[in-house]
Design a protein around this motif. Structure first.
Motif, mmCIF file in Angstrom:
data_model
loop_
_atom_site.group_PDB
_atom_site.id
_atom_site.type_symbol
_atom_site.label_atom_id
_atom_site.label_comp_id
_atom_site.label_asym_id
_atom_site.label_seq_id
_atom_site.Cartn_x
_atom_site.Cartn_y
_atom_site.Cartn_z
ATOM 1 N N ASP A 19 -2.396 -8.959 4.882
ATOM 2 C CA ASP A 19 -2.937 -7.830 5.635
ATOM 3 C C ASP A 19 -2.147 -7.583 6.928
ATOM 4 O O ASP A 19 -1.983 -6.443 7.359
ATOM 5 N N SER A 26 0.979 -5.807 5.804
ATOM 6 C CA SER A 26 0.633 -4.423 5.485
ATOM 7 C C SER A 26 0.521 -3.581 6.758
ATOM 8 O O SER A 26 1.013 -2.456 6.825
ATOM 9 N N GLN A 27 -0.122 -4.127 7.775
ATOM 10 C CA GLN A 27 -0.266 -3.418 9.048
ATOM 11 C C GLN A 27 1.097 -3.207 9.712
ATOM 12 O O GLN A 27 1.375 -2.128 10.240
#
Length: 135
Positions: free
Chosen positions: A45, A48-49
């Motif tokens: 995550d 992804s950010q």
């Protein structure tokens, strides 16, 4: 899959959430290929950010007329981001190794009480020497 068009690129540059999500979906194979290729302890995550930010920043650096070069610049941007994480991880690992070996040295010195006393005496002698005598 959304084709890269000037309008689509403009939506990314303007930070439209829907366009950013479509772009992330479009580039997902590249994003996750780079992620899997590098053994860095990085949460998916978080990666992804970072890719979302890189996507937006890359679009900001290009004009609408040069949207055709966006894919290449975006790939370079996320590759550099991964290298940054890799370098940080290597530095952290090197520091950890250095601290561990330094700790072992201190532990060995700590077990040898006369050595500590000798080191303290040497420091006292050096402190009393003049600058010329130290050379």
């Amino acid at each position: 899959m959304q084709k890269m068009t000037p309008e689509f690129f403009k939506g990314i540059r303007d930070g439209e959430t829907e366009m950013l999500e479509l772009a992330l979906e479009r580039y997902a194979p590249i994003i996750w290929k780079i992620y899997r290729a590098h053994p860095v302890w990085l949460a998916a995550d978080e990666w992804s950010q970072d890719c979302r930010i890189a996507l937006y920043n890359t679009a900001q650096g290009l004009t609408t007329e040069s949207f055709g070069a966006f894919t290449n610049y975006f790939c370079i941007s996320i590759q550099r981001q991964m290298w940054k994480y890799w370098r940080e991880n290597e530095q952290r690992r090197e520091l950890t190794c250095n601290i561990a070996s330094y700790g072992e040295s201190i532990q060995r010195i700590g077990q040898d009480r006369p050595t500590i006393t000798q080191l303290m005496n040497v420091n006292d002698i050096i402190a009393t020497l003049t600058e010329n005598e130290q050379k």
